[in-house]
Design a protein around this motif. Structure first.
Motif, PDB file in Angstrom:
ATOM      1  N   TRP A 356      75.489  29.493 131.929  1.00  0.00           N
ATOM      2  CA  TRP A 356      74.527  30.303 131.163  1.00  0.00           C
ATOM      3  C   TRP A 356      74.140  29.400 129.788  1.00  0.00           C
ATOM      4  N   GLU A 357      73.008  29.094 129.878  1.00  0.00           N
ATOM      5  CA  GLU A 357      72.295  28.368 128.884  1.00  0.00           C
ATOM      6  C   GLU A 357      71.031  28.814 128.523  1.00  0.00           C
ATOM      7  N   GLU A 358      71.215  29.569 127.264  1.00  0.00           N
ATOM      8  CA  GLU A 358      69.722  30.190 126.893  1.00  0.00           C
ATOM      9  C   GLU A 358      68.874  29.063 126.152  1.00  0.00           C
ATOM     10  N   PRO A 359      67.568  29.520 126.358  1.00  0.00           N
ATOM     11  CA  PRO A 359      66.855  28.718 125.441  1.00  0.00           C
ATOM     12  C   PRO A 359      66.544  29.070 123.975  1.00  0.00           C
ATOM     13  N   VAL A 360      66.260  28.244 123.079  1.00  0.00           N
ATOM     14  CA  VAL A 360      66.128  28.178 121.711  1.00  0.00           C
ATOM     15  C   VAL A 360      64.833  27.553 121.130  1.00  0.00           C
ATOM     16  N   GLY A 361      64.697  28.357 120.057  1.00  0.00           N
ATOM     17  CA  GLY A 361      63.294  27.632 119.565  1.00  0.00           C
ATOM     18  C   GLY A 361      62.822  28.769 118.541  1.00  0.00           C
ATOM     19  N   ASP A 362      61.644  28.293 117.992  1.00  0.00           N
ATOM     20  CA  ASP A 362      60.665  29.271 117.147  1.00  0.00           C
ATOM     21  C   ASP A 362      60.025  30.270 118.019  1.00  0.00           C
ATOM     22  N   GLY A 363      60.390  31.517 117.709  1.00  0.00           N
ATOM     23  CA  GLY A 363      59.741  32.811 118.472  1.00  0.00           C
ATOM     24  C   GLY A 363      60.465  33.401 119.577  1.00  0.00           C
ATOM     25  N   ILE A 364      61.752  32.606 119.905  1.00  0.00           N
ATOM     26  CA  ILE A 364      62.517  33.102 120.955  1.00  0.00           C
ATOM     27  C   ILE A 364      63.554  33.930 120.428  1.00  0.00           C
ATOM     28  N   CYS A 388      62.579  37.351 125.168  1.00  0.00           N
ATOM     29  CA  CYS A 388      61.493  37.751 124.358  1.00  0.00           C
ATOM     30  C   CYS A 388      61.147  36.872 123.611  1.00  0.00           C
ATOM     31  N   VAL A 389      59.528  36.788 123.399  1.00  0.00           N
ATOM     32  CA  VAL A 389      58.806  35.601 122.865  1.00  0.00           C
ATOM     33  C   VAL A 389      57.885  36.107 122.188  1.00  0.00           C
ATOM     34  N   HIS A 390      57.533  35.451 120.807  1.00  0.00           N
ATOM     35  CA  HIS A 390      56.770  35.821 119.691  1.00  0.00           C
ATOM     36  C   HIS A 390      55.625  34.715 119.625  1.00  0.00           C
ATOM     37  N   GLY A 391      54.334  34.983 119.560  1.00  0.00           N
ATOM     38  CA  GLY A 391      53.427  33.629 119.251  1.00  0.00           C
ATOM     39  C   GLY A 391      52.432  34.276 118.302  1.00  0.00           C
ATOM     40  N   ASP A 392      51.549  33.317 117.684  1.00  0.00           N
ATOM     41  CA  ASP A 392      50.390  33.504 116.860  1.00  0.00           C
ATOM     42  C   ASP A 392      49.274  34.444 117.701  1.00  0.00           C
ATOM     43  N   ASP A 393      49.293  34.175 118.914  1.00  0.00           N
ATOM     44  CA  ASP A 393      48.188  34.950 119.879  1.00  0.00           C
ATOM     45  C   ASP A 393      48.850  34.911 121.270  1.00  0.00           C
ATOM     46  N   ARG A 394      48.118  35.508 122.081  1.00  0.00           N
ATOM     47  CA  ARG A 394      48.644  35.758 123.464  1.00  0.00           C
ATOM     48  C   ARG A 394      48.890  34.455 124.126  1.00  0.00           C
ATOM     49  N   VAL A 405      61.195  30.152 129.929  1.00  0.00           N
ATOM     50  CA  VAL A 405      61.945  30.448 131.034  1.00  0.00           C
ATOM     51  C   VAL A 405      62.435  28.905 131.760  1.00  0.00           C
ATOM     52  N   ASP A 406      61.744  27.994 131.627  1.00  0.00           N
ATOM     53  CA  ASP A 406      62.056  26.937 132.234  1.00  0.00           C
ATOM     54  C   ASP A 406      63.365  26.385 131.735  1.00  0.00           C
ATOM     55  N   ALA A 407      63.627  26.711 130.653  1.00  0.00           N
ATOM     56  CA  ALA A 407      64.833  26.178 130.093  1.00  0.00           C
ATOM     57  C   ALA A 407      66.227  26.976 129.946  1.00  0.00           C
ATOM     58  N   PHE A 408      65.677  28.359 130.420  1.00  0.00           N
ATOM     59  CA  PHE A 408      67.014  29.379 130.620  1.00  0.00           C
ATOM     60  C   PHE A 408      67.775  28.941 132.073  1.00  0.00           C
ATOM     61  N   ARG A 409      69.198  28.556 132.027  1.00  0.00           N
ATOM     62  CA  ARG A 409      69.678  28.168 133.037  1.00  0.00           C
ATOM     63  C   ARG A 409      70.887  29.020 133.168  1.00  0.00           C
ATOM     64  N   ILE A 410      70.853  29.626 134.341  1.00  0.00           N
ATOM     65  CA  ILE A 410      71.843  30.801 134.843  1.00  0.00           C
ATOM     66  C   ILE A 410      72.224  30.002 136.372  1.00  0.00           C
ATOM     67  N   GLU A 411      73.547  30.139 136.492  1.00  0.00           N
ATOM     68  CA  GLU A 411      74.014  29.446 137.728  1.00  0.00           C
ATOM     69  C   GLU A 411      75.331  30.468 138.085  1.00  0.00           C
ATOM     70  N   GLY A 412      75.280  31.033 139.262  1.00  0.00           N
ATOM     71  CA  GLY A 412      76.278  32.078 139.915  1.00  0.00           C
ATOM     72  C   GLY A 412      75.603  33.154 140.820  1.00  0.00           C
ATOM     73  N   PRO A 413      75.296  34.001 140.202  1.00  0.00           N
ATOM     74  CA  PRO A 413      74.423  35.170 141.158  1.00  0.00           C
ATOM     75  C   PRO A 413      72.867  34.582 141.153  1.00  0.00           C
ATOM     76  N   PRO A 414      72.211  35.089 142.281  1.00  0.00           N
ATOM     77  CA  PRO A 414      70.772  34.984 142.057  1.00  0.00           C
ATOM     78  C   PRO A 414      70.082  35.544 141.218  1.00  0.00           C
ATOM     79  N   THR A 415      69.205  34.823 140.462  1.00  0.00           N
ATOM     80  CA  THR A 415      68.166  35.455 139.337  1.00  0.00           C
ATOM     81  C   THR A 415      66.786  35.543 139.547  1.00  0.00           C
ATOM     82  N   ASN A 416      65.913  36.221 138.779  1.00  0.00           N
ATOM     83  CA  ASN A 416      64.648  36.548 138.959  1.00  0.00           C
ATOM     84  C   ASN A 416      63.836  35.310 138.381  1.00  0.00           C
ATOM     85  N   LEU A 417      64.525  34.411 137.713  1.00  0.00           N
ATOM     86  CA  LEU A 417      63.832  33.313 136.872  1.00  0.00           C
ATOM     87  C   LEU A 417      62.737  32.619 137.658  1.00  0.00           C
TER      88      LEU A 417
END
Length: 446
Positions: A356-364, A388-394, A405-417
């Motif tokens: 379980w590795e969560e993405p990190v960074g501004d607006g996340i 959840c992600v926030h940005g200056d515009d869409r 989404v690319d940085a979110f790693r989950i291994e074990g059960p299948p996920t909808n990533l």
């Protein structure tokens, strides 16, 4: 302000409520089932009480066990979270009868809005637009056929009670109406304990948009912006964004004003959502239902508005003023539900989470219910976390979302990533030109 609160829920929503309560200096009491003993929200609470086995009917839906836990821990308030007993007027009354503070709208409001036919009638009286439909339960198939001919096909058929899209189906002609009516009635009786069925006009190409409201302690109702909930599978949201890219400013103002009228008509208190079907072609909208609880989609409103809705819920329940003077949403926010399910057929998966590795960074922002080493079981819904992600515009928000989404790693059960990445690359979604049929079209081509 009360000194302590019991959170009558589980997973990510329990953890999310717990963190705000602790920041406000409140003692936080969690309740948990045997299956959830190792989940993060249990360890994060100041005190945690085992209330029963994995079966929700014997734990998170067991009002007596939850109230006993509140008594044993000397809790002064109960926050129901989302789902389970959150929209139970009977449970809200029991909490109040025990002399505890119910962090939610009045029981009468929950009861009046819990019946979709009654809610339609009340909203029409309040001047809120409603779609053509019935004003009383449809008792049998013959009546359903007569009403559908009067309303005009296509029609939406659904149980009058409950939420979550359970038992809903669109009917475009009499044969499909017969099938949809039988399905809706069966689900209504089995899941909600009463067989009332509602028919109303089905809007082709509609968007599903909700408006966040707050009913303040002094009786005032305010609207805090809209959320587009049109990306759905099995009538349940997968992605949500604010503001809706399909609602122009003039239409948005009408929707916000109608939501305030809706809240005032039922004496609303606390956080709730007035949900609409939006007809983009006609630039019009119709009342769908009022959700009398904190919705899973609330983080996008918080990120865009710079407001903590759970804090406001606590303040309103305690009779205090809210902690903001006005909300001017800025930028754009998007939320994706990360689910333990097969990304193609959306079938639920189970098993131990090995990575379980969560993405990190501004607006996340990640609201997670699980962590590495925990186990996803068959007993509850597949929601693992909300990304959840926030940005200056869409465009900025979607660019950050793709990276997250690319940085979110989950291994074990299948996920909808993988599905979420596919969604972000879909031209309809990228352009904001989608409706409630988007996910169905994505899967129909494969």
């Amino acid at each position: 302000m009360f000194e302590s609160v019991l959170v009558a829920n589980r997973g990510e929503i329990a953890g999310r409520i717990l963190r705000t309560a602790r920041a406000m200096g409140l003692k936080v009491i969690a309740v948990y089932s045997e299956a959830d003993a190792d989940l993060p929200f249990v360890a994060e609470a100041d005190e945690a009480v085992l209330i029963g086995p994995a079966d929700p009917a014997r734990s998170y839906l067991n009002a007596a066990a939850i109230l006993e836990a509140a008594h044993r821990t000397n809790a002064r308030a109960v926050h129901p979270g989302s789902g389970f007993l959150a929209e139970s007027a009977a449970f809200a009354r029991q909490v109040a009868d025990r002399g505890l503070v119910w962090v939610g709208p009045p029981p009468l409001t929950i009861a009046r809005m819990g019946d979709k036919i009654n809610a339609r009638n009340l909203m029409k009286e309040a001047g809120v637009p409603v779609a053509p439909g019935v004003w009383e339960p449809v008792p049998d198939t013959g009546t359903a056929i007569e009403e559908a001919e009067r309303i005009g096909y296509p029609v939406m058929v659904k149980p009058a009670a409950g939420a979550g899209g359970i038992g809903m189906a669109a009917a475009h002609h009499e044969p499909s109406l017969r099938e949809a009516y039988a399905t809706a009635r069966t689900h209504a009786e089995r899941v909600f304990g009463q067989g009332d069925v509602l028919l109303e006009r089905y809007v082709e190409g509609a968007r599903h948009v909700g408006v966040q409201i707050l009913g303040l302690a002094d009786g005032m109702v305010v609207a805090l912006g809209d959320r587009d909930c049109s990306v759905q599978r099995r009538h349940q949201e997968v992605a949500v964004e604010t503001p809706s890219p399909g609602v122009p400013p003039a239409l948005r103002e009408r929707m916000l004003a109608a939501a305030v009228h809706a809240g005032e008509a039922v004496g609303y208190r606390g956080a709730g959502t007035v949900e609409y079907l939006v007809d983009p072609a006609a630039q019009d909208f119709f009342f769908l239902e009022m959700t009398t609880r904190l919705q899973a989609e609330h983080p996008v409103t918080e990120m865009a508005g710079g407001i903590d809705l759970v804090e406001q819920q606590f303040r309103i329940a305690a009779g205090e003023p809210v902690s903001f003077t006005g909300v001017a949403p800025r930028g754009h926010a998007v939320e994706f539900r990360v689910l333990a399910e097969d990304p193609r057929h959306f079938l639920p998966g189970t098993g131990e989470i090995k990575v379980w590795e969560e993405p990190v960074g501004d607006g996340i922002r990640i609201d997670a219910g699980y962590a590495e080493g925990t186990t996803v079981t068959t007993h509850y819904g597949p929601l693992l976390a909300k990304l959840c992600v926030h940005g200056d515009d869409r465009d900025h928000a979607l660019a950050r979302a793709r990276a997250a989404v690319d940085a979110f790693r989950i291994e074990g059960p299948p996920t909808n990533l993988p599905f979420l990445r596919e969604l972000l690359d879909r031209p309809e979604f990228a352009a904001g030109a989608y409706d409630t049929g988007l996910v169905g079209r994505m899967r129909a081509r494969r």
